[in-house]
Write an enzyme that holds these catalytic residues in place. Sequence first.
Site, PDB file in Angstrom:
ATOM      1  N   ASP A  67     -25.100  16.207 -23.999  1.00 29.25           N
ATOM      2  CA  ASP A  67     -24.703  15.059 -23.184  1.00 29.25           C
ATOM      3  C   ASP A  67     -23.618  14.250 -23.881  1.00 29.25           C
ATOM      4  O   ASP A  67     -23.585  14.161 -25.110  1.00 29.25           O
ATOM      5  CB  ASP A  67     -25.937  14.173 -22.936  1.00 29.25           C
ATOM      6  CG  ASP A  67     -25.709  13.161 -21.824  1.00 29.25           C
ATOM      7  OD1 ASP A  67     -24.798  13.368 -21.000  1.00 29.25           O
ATOM      8  OD2 ASP A  67     -26.436  12.156 -21.785  1.00 29.25           O
TER       9      ASP A  67
ATOM     10  N   ASN B 131     -26.043  19.034 -11.094  1.00 31.70           N
ATOM     11  CA  ASN B 131     -24.634  18.906 -11.454  1.00 31.70           C
ATOM     12  C   ASN B 131     -23.670  19.313 -10.340  1.00 31.70           C
ATOM     13  O   ASN B 131     -22.474  19.025 -10.416  1.00 31.70           O
ATOM     14  CB  ASN B 131     -24.314  19.714 -12.720  1.00 31.70           C
ATOM     15  CG  ASN B 131     -24.861  19.082 -13.984  1.00 31.70           C
ATOM     16  OD1 ASN B 131     -25.071  19.769 -14.982  1.00 31.70           O
ATOM     17  ND2 ASN B 131     -25.115  17.781 -13.957  1.00 31.70           N
TER      18      ASN B 131
END
Length: 262
Positions: free
Chosen positions: A36, A84
């Site tokens: 991340d 996503n």
Amino acid sequence: MHPNFEGKIDPRTREAKLLASIDLKRLPRHIAVIMDGNGRWAKMRGRPRIFGHRAGAESVRSILDTCTRLEIEAVTLYAFSTENWKRPRSEVSGLMSMLKKYIRSELREVKAHNIRFQAIGNISGLAADVQKEIQWATEQTAGNSGTVLSVALNYGGRLELVEAAKNAAAQLVASGRGLDQLSEEDIERNLYTKGLPDVDLLIRTSGEMRISNFLLWQIAYSEIYVTPTLFPDFRRSEIFEAIIDFQKRDRRYGGLKEAANK
């Protein structure tokens, strides 16, 4: 100095001191990483998000090089979740293009490190050209006996559990057993990660305190390590720090140490 790092780490550096602090007899068998912070890293530099994803590729190389030298059994990387797809089309397209190029460019190094590659997730939901690259890399490394690299693509932990339960139930019925006989072992045999040890150490970069629907079954007793470091800056020193922190934990798996009960 660990013999696998000789010539790779200057003994005068902080990396060498961190490595010396690691108990090589108590390493995690399976490390998972939520990668991340790529977008924020790029934004801080006034660049598009895909620039951060490309920069993160070097961190992936560092993770693999370090973990294979430590002889970690399994490494699982969270690359693209089922959620996503909600990102801008240009970013998704760029990610898929980068993934194909990365598989091609890194396969020689992966094979040299005796790494076995596999992709986990709803792979059939990816574009045909991406599936082709994944299949090719999987076949090329199928005979390797070192670290198992699992890349989570189009992955969702809840979806994995639903699919595992469906398959396990179908197998029960086919074998003449009742659904009341469903066991944890039946579920585990149908997970994407079947055959791998449960995750010992889950690392999340960028400081976010979430597991984001990642390996919900496999991290039941994982030690979780969160670092503020954004993923493109995550390198060997940060991996060593995570392992050192892991080795300081008191892993009781829901029980108590014998001394504590006296």
